[in-house]
Enzyme design. Structure first.
Site, mmCIF file in Angstrom:
data_model
loop_
_atom_site.group_PDB
_atom_site.id
_atom_site.type_symbol
_atom_site.label_atom_id
_atom_site.label_comp_id
_atom_site.label_asym_id
_atom_site.label_seq_id
_atom_site.Cartn_x
_atom_site.Cartn_y
_atom_site.Cartn_z
ATOM 1 C CB CYS A 96 -1.000 -0.042 1.148
ATOM 2 S SG CYS A 96 -2.330 1.152 0.980
ATOM 3 C CG HIS A 198 -4.309 -3.473 2.459
ATOM 4 N ND1 HIS A 198 -3.365 -3.057 3.373
ATOM 5 C CD2 HIS A 198 -4.818 -2.363 1.916
ATOM 6 C CE1 HIS A 198 -3.324 -1.743 3.390
ATOM 7 N NE2 HIS A 198 -4.192 -1.279 2.523
ATOM 8 C CD GLU A 200 -2.475 -6.345 5.016
ATOM 9 O OE1 GLU A 200 -1.986 -6.667 3.907
ATOM 10 O OE2 GLU A 200 -2.577 -5.163 5.404
#
Lengths: 216, 254
Positions: A96, A198, A200
């Protein structure tokens, strides 16, 4: 950053032995609880990097980052780690804003950045059909062969939330996404990688990408 | 193409999931983390947890919940309920929340939106708006629709956007709990007026209601609770029907 410190203690006291280990560069730009939680779920060893000596312990590095690119760059400058980061030859993944820092410039705060990629970070143009921030799951299309996207089909959805994007560039764009116009969902140059989404928070494919990075 | 999002909402009290039918009758529907994990496996795109715990321990309870969710769930989630100060938001962010949702705190102190956006970025700030019609006007309500305010809904949403809301969660209290469909008229009005994502909430009863709200209003996401909690609508089936109607949805990994 209590939550982070708990993780740091749990891991930096027992640095991983050779052949593994992601060093997360700590510079105070945003929360990393979800990232470290994902690494734990995937069984990927990690620890935090605070100074130059810490780099030695790890085989690869993640530059996280959430929020304002200019402010993040300022925080990174204060760590004194920039010359070291620019000289790294092991794999580095910016996530990001951590990816945006790798570019030369951001319109956010009119900021000069690391310039590891000679391309720019721009703001999405206001348009009735394309809301900003670009929020949600969008499809990514690999432009090149790369171990980072192994076992991830072209057109898979990843989770984005950002108002600034890295311009599309045939030399450096590793995968692209379309939102108003085509931009870099990920970039690659030598040992440096960046992802705008992202991983994750991007379900199974996001976890696959993190696992792939841990093996590069 | 950006996918339309399907968001189950979990109401949580003292660490357990509950669902209010019109926010009054509460029925226990299980462990929030287990429920969240199940939803993520089914293909939910995001989760919202609304904490209605009303004790002094609430921040601690919420932080614990957020940490447990962040450890086990690989999709984004929002937490709302009783976030009144920057310190609440900071604790939740550090525990792994992707966004926070504020409602009455923003109505009472609109500058709170500016403060949150400045401290954490607009992408972190969801402004939840409960609306109910009074005569021919849509009026913002507080406390689950019990207390009317002086704010007209569209005016308030535009103000919230200009102050730094990154997303609007709009719940129609006239539709909530009825299972008669979303408030498509108001949702279209709002969605056309703002430049930030809008999440539609209140009234979901059938798969067709989801098709209708996306086709008629072009909102970015839909939120629902009981139709998902009690298995009346399964997310994979819902997404398949949306796909058949040419509405872009996320396909999950096998």
């Amino acid at each position: 950053m209590v939550a982070n410190n708990q993780n740091i203690l749990g891991h930096s006291e027992t640095p991983p032995s050779r052949g593994g280990g992601v060093g997360i560069i700590s510079y105070g730009a945003g929360n990393i609880f979800s990232l470290t939680a994902a690494l734990e779920r995937l069984g990927i060893a990690y620890g935090m990097i605070y100074n130059e000596e810490d780099f030695e312990q790890y085989d690869r590095y993640i530059i996280p980052g959430v929020g304002h690119a200019g402010a993040a760059m300022h925080k990174l400058e204060q760590t004194g780690l920039i010359p070291k980061i620019k000289s790294l030859t092991k794999p580095v993944l910016g996530i990001c804003v951590g990816m945006q820092l790798l570019t030369s410039y951001s319109e956010e705060g009119d900021s000069k950045l690391l310039n590891l990629f000679p391309i720019r970070t721009l703001r999405f143009k206001d348009s009735p059909d394309y809301k900003v921030p670009h929020t949600g799951w969008n499809t990514i299309f690999p432009e090149k062969e790369s171990p980072l996207f192994e076992n991830i089909p072209s057109g898979s959805h990843f989770y984005f939330v950002h108002s600034y994007f890295i311009e599309y560039d045939t030399a450096y764009t590793l995968s692209s996404t379309n939102y108003n116009s085509q931009f870099s969902a990920s970039i690659w140059r030598d040992n440096f990688y960046g992802v705008q989404f992202h991983p994750e928070k991007s379900g199974k494919y996001g976890e696959t990408l993190l696992t792939n990075f841990s093996k590069i | 193409m950006l996918a339309k999002r399907i968001i189950p909402c979990l109401d949580v009290k003292d660490g357990r999931t509950v669902k209010g039918v019109n926010f009054v009758d509460l029925r226990d529907a299980g462990d929030p983390v287990e429920l969240a994990w199940n939803y993520s496996r089914q293909g939910a795109d995001e989760l919202v947890f609304l904490d209605i715990t009303a004790t002094h321990e609430r921040r601690k309870t919420m932080v614990e919940l957020v940490k447990s969710v962040a450890r086990q769930i690989n999709i984004p989630f929002t937490i709302g309920g009783g976030i009144n100060e920057i310190a609440d938001a900071d604790a939740l962010l550090n525990a792994g929340a992707d966004k926070i949702s504020i409602n009455s705190a923003a109505v009472r102190n609109p500058a709170f939106i500016d403060e949150l956006a400045k401290a954490f970025g607009v992408q972190f700030v969801v402004v939840a708006v409960d609306t109910k019609s009074i005569g021919d006007k849509n009026i913002v309500h507080l406390n689950g629709g019990r207390i009317p305010t002086e704010k007209e809904t569209l005016d308030w949403i535009l103000e919230a956007e200009s102050r730094g809301a990154g997303e609007i969660l709009l719940t129609s209290m006239n539709h909530d709990g009825t299972k008669n469909g979303f408030d498509n008229g108001l949702l279209k009005l709002v969605n056309d007026a703002v430049h930030i994502p809008v999440i539609a909430s209140g009234g979901a009863g059938s798969v067709q209601h989801f098709v209708d709200v996306f086709e008629k209003t072009n909102v970015d996401a839909t939120l629902a609770a009981s139709v998902f909690h009690y298995g009346e609508i399964l997310i994979p089936d819902l997404k398949e029907i949306l796909r058949q109607n040419n509405i872009e949805v996320r396909t999950i990994a096998e």
